[in-house]
Motif scaffolding. Structure first.
Motif, PDB file in Angstrom:
ATOM      1  N   ARG A 189      -9.346   7.832   3.969  1.00  0.00           N
ATOM      2  CA  ARG A 189      -8.642   7.762   2.684  1.00  0.00           C
ATOM      3  C   ARG A 189      -7.130   7.753   2.896  1.00  0.00           C
ATOM      4  NH1 ARG A 189      -7.386   5.892  -2.094  1.00  0.00           N
ATOM      5  NH2 ARG A 189      -6.383   7.434  -3.457  1.00  0.00           N
ATOM      6  N   LEU A 190      -6.637   8.611   3.779  1.00  0.00           N
ATOM      7  CA  LEU A 190      -5.202   8.661   4.044  1.00  0.00           C
ATOM      8  C   LEU A 190      -4.709   7.376   4.696  1.00  0.00           C
ATOM      9  CD1 LEU A 190      -4.875  12.353   5.309  1.00  0.00           C
ATOM     10  CD2 LEU A 190      -4.150  11.436   3.085  1.00  0.00           C
ATOM     11  N   MET A 191      -5.534   6.780   5.531  1.00  0.00           N
ATOM     12  CA  MET A 191      -5.171   5.503   6.152  1.00  0.00           C
ATOM     13  C   MET A 191      -4.943   4.446   5.076  1.00  0.00           C
ATOM     14  SD  MET A 191      -5.145   5.303   9.619  1.00  0.00           S
ATOM     15  CE  MET A 191      -5.775   3.685  10.045  1.00  0.00           C
ATOM     16  N   GLU A 192      -5.764   4.471   4.057  1.00  0.00           N
ATOM     17  CA  GLU A 192      -5.655   3.510   2.963  1.00  0.00           C
ATOM     18  C   GLU A 192      -4.390   3.767   2.142  1.00  0.00           C
ATOM     19  OE1 GLU A 192      -6.653   0.111   1.111  1.00  0.00           O
ATOM     20  OE2 GLU A 192      -7.720   0.981   2.829  1.00  0.00           O
ATOM     21  N   VAL A 193      -4.161   5.031   1.798  1.00  0.00           N
ATOM     22  CA  VAL A 193      -2.982   5.387   1.008  1.00  0.00           C
ATOM     23  C   VAL A 193      -1.698   5.065   1.767  1.00  0.00           C
ATOM     24  CG1 VAL A 193      -1.688   7.309  -0.026  1.00  0.00           C
ATOM     25  CG2 VAL A 193      -4.178   7.178  -0.311  1.00  0.00           C
ATOM     26  N   ALA A 194      -1.714   5.330   3.073  1.00  0.00           N
ATOM     27  CA  ALA A 194      -0.511   5.164   3.896  1.00  0.00           C
ATOM     28  C   ALA A 194      -0.004   3.724   3.922  1.00  0.00           C
ATOM     29  CB  ALA A 194      -0.785   5.640   5.318  1.00  0.00           C
ATOM     30  N   LYS A 195      -0.856   2.781   3.615  1.00  0.00           N
ATOM     31  CA  LYS A 195      -0.433   1.375   3.621  1.00  0.00           C
ATOM     32  C   LYS A 195       0.584   1.072   2.518  1.00  0.00           C
ATOM     33  CE  LYS A 195      -4.832  -0.215   5.542  1.00  0.00           C
ATOM     34  NZ  LYS A 195      -6.080  -0.973   5.264  1.00  0.00           N
ATOM     35  N   THR A 196       0.582   1.907   1.456  1.00  0.00           N
ATOM     36  CA  THR A 196       1.460   1.596   0.323  1.00  0.00           C
ATOM     37  C   THR A 196       2.296   2.762  -0.184  1.00  0.00           C
ATOM     38  OG1 THR A 196      -0.386   2.070  -1.174  1.00  0.00           O
ATOM     39  CG2 THR A 196      -0.044  -0.245  -0.538  1.00  0.00           C
TER      40      THR A 196
END
Length: 200
Positions: A122-129
């Motif tokens: 989940r954090l990997m996904e959020v970190a993109k933006t």
């Protein structure tokens, strides 16, 4: 060592598993005893690949690194922690860490946060933006989307990090007691203090 409290900003969504310390900082960079300039060699082999996340302008100066399982395995080089600090990284989030790396990170003021893989994803996904926040006091990792993940931290490490105390700092906190002990020892065992300032 700078105190650690709340670390907020962009996070590098690296995510690779079993990243050893030779990947973090290759052996060719270990000739120095300086902590400065190691960011140039950090993740050198990864940066040799086009489109790598470390050279993406979006993540320049990011204070958080998100990694995969068993981060920091391999040799015990403390330069790995130095290189991360020189990059500006003060928190690494991963499912697990090598014990030696985790210890070196702590001694240099880097907070290592262990979270389950689904939370890492989940954090990997959020970190993109978007930015991520790591709070040592509340032991939480949060996002702008109301994600709130709690993590465990050793109380001794938490206290040292929050106060910015490395091993030297911990020793200096007890300088009065150490001085008194040395004076007492000089009186009861004067032969040990012979030729030192204590004996003067």
């Amino acid at each position: 060592m700078d105190p650690v409290s709340s670390i907020e900003g962009r996070a590098i969504p690296y995510g690779a598993k079993n990243v050893d310390t030779d990947v973090i900082i290759p052996a060719a960079w270990l000739k120095t005893i300086s902590r400065d300039g190691l960011a140039q060699g950090a993740f050198e082999t990864v940066r040799a690949q086009p489109g790598n996340v470390f050279d993406d302008p979006e993540y320049q100066g990011a204070p958080i690194l998100i990694a995969g399982d068993n981060f920091g395995c391999g040799s015990s080089r403390e330069h790995a922690a130095w290189a991360l600090l020189d990059m500006g990284v003060t928190a690494v989030i991963a499912p697990s860490f090598s014990d030696i790396f985790s210890g070196n990170a702590f001694k240099n003021g880097i907070l290592t946060v262990e979270l389950p893989q689904e939370q890492i994803d989940r954090l990997m996904e959020v970190a993109k933006t978007d930015p991520i926040s790591v709070d040592l006091e509340s032991q939480t990792v949060t996002t702008p989307f109301q994600d709130r993940f709690t993590f465990e931290v050793d109380p001794f490490r938490k206290d040292c990090l929050s106060k910015g105390l490395d091993e030297v700092g911990l020793t200096l906190e007890r300088s009065d007691a150490i001085s008194q002990y040395e004076k007492n020892q000089a009186q009861t065992m004067p032969w040990l203090a012979k030729g030192t300032e204590i004996a003067a």
